[in-house]
Write an enzyme that holds these catalytic residues in place. Structure first.
Site, PDB file in Angstrom:
ATOM      1  N   LYS A 196       5.026   1.852  -3.065  1.00  0.00           N
ATOM      2  CA  LYS A 196       5.005   3.249  -3.534  1.00  0.00           C
ATOM      3  C   LYS A 196       5.291   3.250  -5.028  1.00  0.00           C
ATOM      4  O   LYS A 196       5.915   2.315  -5.542  1.00  0.00           O
ATOM      5  CB  LYS A 196       6.073   4.064  -2.804  1.00  0.00           C
TER       6      LYS A 196
ATOM      7  N   ASN B  86      -1.953  19.362  -0.338  1.00  0.00           N
ATOM      8  CA  ASN B  86      -2.940  18.630   0.450  1.00  0.00           C
ATOM      9  C   ASN B  86      -2.544  18.610   1.928  1.00  0.00           C
ATOM     10  O   ASN B  86      -3.319  19.001   2.806  1.00  0.00           O
ATOM     11  CB  ASN B  86      -3.082  17.196  -0.096  1.00  0.00           C
TER      12      ASN B  86
ATOM     13  N   LYS C  92       0.847  -1.193   0.000  1.00  0.00           N
ATOM     14  CA  LYS C  92       0.000   0.000   0.000  1.00  0.00           C
ATOM     15  C   LYS C  92       0.877   1.235   0.000  1.00  0.00           C
ATOM     16  O   LYS C  92       1.834   1.334   0.776  1.00  0.00           O
ATOM     17  CB  LYS C  92      -0.871   0.006   1.271  1.00  0.00           C
TER      18      LYS C  92
HETATM   19  P1  NAD Z   1       0.914  18.183  -2.939  1.00  0.00           P
HETATM   20  O1  NAD Z   1       1.362  17.965  -4.325  1.00  0.00           O
HETATM   21  O2  NAD Z   1      -0.539  18.337  -2.668  1.00  0.00           O
HETATM   22  O3  NAD Z   1       1.660  19.486  -2.318  1.00  0.00           O
HETATM   23  C1  NAD Z   1       3.049  19.641  -2.323  1.00  0.00           C
HETATM   24  C2  NAD Z   1       3.364  21.060  -1.849  1.00  0.00           C
HETATM   25  O4  NAD Z   1       4.781  21.201  -1.741  1.00  0.00           O
HETATM   26  C3  NAD Z   1       2.898  22.147  -2.806  1.00  0.00           C
HETATM   27  O5  NAD Z   1       2.445  23.257  -2.051  1.00  0.00           O
HETATM   28  C4  NAD Z   1       4.185  22.528  -3.555  1.00  0.00           C
HETATM   29  O6  NAD Z   1       4.154  23.873  -4.030  1.00  0.00           O
HETATM   30  C5  NAD Z   1       5.192  22.362  -2.438  1.00  0.00           C
HETATM   31  N1  NAD Z   1       6.545  22.153  -2.955  1.00  0.00           N
HETATM   32  C6  NAD Z   1       6.939  21.358  -3.986  1.00  0.00           C
HETATM   33  N2  NAD Z   1       8.266  21.464  -4.154  1.00  0.00           N
HETATM   34  C7  NAD Z   1       8.714  22.312  -3.201  1.00  0.00           C
HETATM   35  C8  NAD Z   1       9.976  22.826  -2.856  1.00  0.00           C
HETATM   36  N3  NAD Z   1      11.069  22.481  -3.565  1.00  0.00           N
HETATM   37  N4  NAD Z   1      10.062  23.669  -1.807  1.00  0.00           N
HETATM   38  C9  NAD Z   1       8.955  24.014  -1.113  1.00  0.00           C
HETATM   39  N5  NAD Z   1       7.730  23.581  -1.400  1.00  0.00           N
HETATM   40  C10 NAD Z   1       7.615  22.740  -2.434  1.00  0.00           C
HETATM   41  O7  NAD Z   1       1.535  16.976  -2.090  1.00  0.00           O
HETATM   42  P2  NAD Z   1       1.046  16.433  -0.676  1.00  0.00           P
HETATM   43  O8  NAD Z   1       0.121  15.309  -0.920  1.00  0.00           O
HETATM   44  O9  NAD Z   1       0.633  17.589   0.183  1.00  0.00           O
HETATM   45  O10 NAD Z   1       2.397  15.776  -0.127  1.00  0.00           O
HETATM   46  C11 NAD Z   1       3.368  16.535   0.581  1.00  0.00           C
HETATM   47  C12 NAD Z   1       4.279  15.593   1.353  1.00  0.00           C
HETATM   48  O11 NAD Z   1       3.499  14.813   2.254  1.00  0.00           O
HETATM   49  C13 NAD Z   1       5.035  14.570   0.499  1.00  0.00           C
HETATM   50  O12 NAD Z   1       6.274  14.306   1.086  1.00  0.00           O
HETATM   51  C14 NAD Z   1       4.149  13.338   0.574  1.00  0.00           C
HETATM   52  O13 NAD Z   1       4.867  12.149   0.300  1.00  0.00           O
HETATM   53  C15 NAD Z   1       3.716  13.431   2.017  1.00  0.00           C
HETATM   54  N6  NAD Z   1       2.496  12.689   2.340  1.00  0.00           N
HETATM   55  C16 NAD Z   1       1.346  12.910   1.686  1.00  0.00           C
HETATM   56  C17 NAD Z   1       0.203  12.217   2.053  1.00  0.00           C
HETATM   57  C18 NAD Z   1      -1.137  12.474   1.411  1.00  0.00           C
HETATM   58  O14 NAD Z   1      -2.142  11.929   1.909  1.00  0.00           O
HETATM   59  N7  NAD Z   1      -1.253  13.278   0.385  1.00  0.00           N
HETATM   60  C19 NAD Z   1       0.267  11.270   3.080  1.00  0.00           C
HETATM   61  C20 NAD Z   1       1.458  11.073   3.738  1.00  0.00           C
HETATM   62  C21 NAD Z   1       2.570  11.794   3.360  1.00  0.00           C
END
Ligand code: NAD
Length: 425
Positions: free
Chosen positions: A102, A221, A66
């Site tokens: 992943k 997100n 997952k």
């Molecule tokens: P997303 O695509 O919705 O948002 C990513 C954000 O990071 C955006 O605001 C983008 O502008 C910013 N960003 C990208 N590159 C950047 C940089 N170089 N410097 C600063 N900001 C930058 O992604 P997300 O789903 O919010 O995921 C963010 C993190 O959380 C990731 O590491 C992801 O693996 C982790 N994560 C996400 C989830 C989920 O449910 N979506 C769950 C667990 C972990």
């Protein structure tokens, strides 16, 4: 050291504490299966481009693999291996019956039209089809992927048994769970509240009055939902950023996150939001109202939340971090050597595998609802999420206290104990 090798260092440290057998360690330091794919993308002008894709099925002792699918131009095999390894640890911590997986596509979706994005997403699902399914491997959203993309992908499986349970993070109207969108942020908030309760009790950290100050890097997100929940619950979110930079409220009153979110939606970037409505009244410039991502990491705040990409705190800037707590909502934002520097400097690091595990927890609820043809209320989702996050936190905190190890190593010890019980070989 690449990101995967960095991730394995923590496995090694925790294994030593656990006195884990050599054979178990050997099995857990390699993924069970790595898959490299080539996905056709038909552009709007009719040309075909081939895009490199990846899926790593790290370990399935606890259940089907997952983990999310990331669309980003920097995606590569080492990154996906590290992310799938962390999923294995995370799923063990929140006791969902899943293993670690992943995937990703080496593409910048911002360069695609909506139709191109849809075509390449559907093609990715088609090419992955022999390797995924509700009882085999269940992908979800990650960076630059969302419920719309999961809906397209699930649609490619229409007609198969329990096809909706092949992907989680779908829209609520299409078999998604209520609460999945904000689950990662809410899960993080639940853990943070428990942590503060413990720290206040121990009087070991001197937070700013009752309203801790927070800086958040990343406003997608995870970052924007976490910011909103913190703002609603009395925390002062004084800095936020996205890929182009961010805004800082030097008077430290905290932003109205609803206004900031609205502005970001209108303008497309946060840096343009330093002077919007009441945001303008309280935003004070570091440099013309805009703060860089690097400056954000060095702010003197109670809690620093990296919620964007991995390796943003490294041995080059770890010594400049002034926050009392680094709360990892992104996966792998602190490199292995930076982690040691932060620990040495007395900064408490709450590891990603615990902090952001709310997302996969509600993904599990979604999968469960799809498999059993149930629809849970938002209240039930939140209640079940709270239970699992608090249980994981308490168990990790206990190991942290009793064995005098960092929260990260405590989390790994707990996960390894659970994996060991299910070890097949
Ligand atoms: P997303 O695509 O919705 O948002 C990513 C954000 O990071 C955006 O605001 C983008 O502008 C910013 N960003 C990208 N590159 C950047 C940089 N170089 N410097 C600063 N900001 C930058 O992604 P997300 O789903 O919010 O995921 C963010 C993190 O959380 C990731 O590491 C992801 O693996 C982790 N994560 C996400 C989830 C989920 O449910 N979506 C769950 C667990 C972990």
């Amino acid at each position: 050291m690449n990101i995967f090798e960095g991730a394995l260092l923590h496995l090694k440290k925790a294994s030593k504490h656990l006195k884990l057998s050599g054979s178990l360690f050997l099995q857990l330091q390699k993924p069970q299966r790595t898959i490299q794919l080539n996905i056709p993308l038909r552009k709007d002008d009719g040309q075909i481009e081939m895009i490199r894709g990846y899926r790593v099925q790290y370990n399935n002792w606890l259940g089907p693999y997952k983990g999310g699918l990331r669309f980003h131009s920097d995606v590569d095999m080492d990154e996906v291996k590290a992310l799938s390894f962390w999923m294995m640890i995370k799923n063990a911590l929140v006791e969902v019956p899943f293993g670690g997986g992943k995937g990703g596509l080496e593409i910048d979706p911002k360069n695609l039209s909506e139709k191109e994005l849809e075509r390449v997403s559907r093609n990715f699902a088609d090419v992955l089809a022999p390797n995924i399914g509700p009882q085999i491997d269940v992908p979800a959203p990650d960076i630059n992927t969302n419920s719309k993309i999961m809906d397209w992908m699930a649609d490619q499986f229409k007609g198969r048994p329990n096809y909706l349970a092949t992907f989680t993070g779908k829209s609520v109207g299409n078999g998604g769970s209520k609460g999945r969108e904000e689950a990662t942020g809410l899960g993080g908030f639940i853990v943070l509240e428990k942590l503060i309760e413990k720290l206040k009790f121990k009087k070991s950290l001197d937070f700013a009055a009752d309203r801790p100050t927070v800086a958040i890097q990343g406003f997608g997100n995870v970052g924007s939902n976490m910011a909103k929940i913190l703002d609603q619950n009395g925390y002062k979110v004084v800095a936020v950023s996205d890929i182009k930079g961010g805004i800082y409220n030097a008077e430290r009153k905290g932003f109205n996150i609803d206004l900031v979110r609205k502005c970001k939606l209108e303008k497309g970037l946060l840096a343009g939001c330093y002077c919007i409505g009441s945001v303008c009244d309280s935003a004070k410039k570091i440099d013309e109202g805009i703060i860089s991502n690097e400056e954000l990491l060095q702010l003197d705040v109670d809690i620093l939340i990296p919620a964007a990409l991995e390796n943003v705190i490294t041995n080059k800037n770890a010594d400049k971090v002034k926050a009392k707590v680094v709360f990892e909502m992104a996966n792998g934002p602190v490199s292995a050597d930076a982690d040691e520097i932060l620990n040495k400097n007395g900064i408490l690091v709450v590891p990603d595998v615990l902090a952001n595990s709310g997302g996969v927890t509600v993904s599990y609820f979604e999968w469960y609802q799809n498999m059993k043809d149930q629809r849970w209320s938002l209240e039930k989702v939140k209640m079940e999420l709270k239970k699992r996050m608090e249980n994981a936190f308490e168990a990790i905190w206990k190991i942290h206290q009793n064995q005098n190890v960092s929260l990260r190593i405590a989390a790994y010890i707990l996960a390894l104990q659970r994996l060991k019980e299910k070890s097949k070989y």
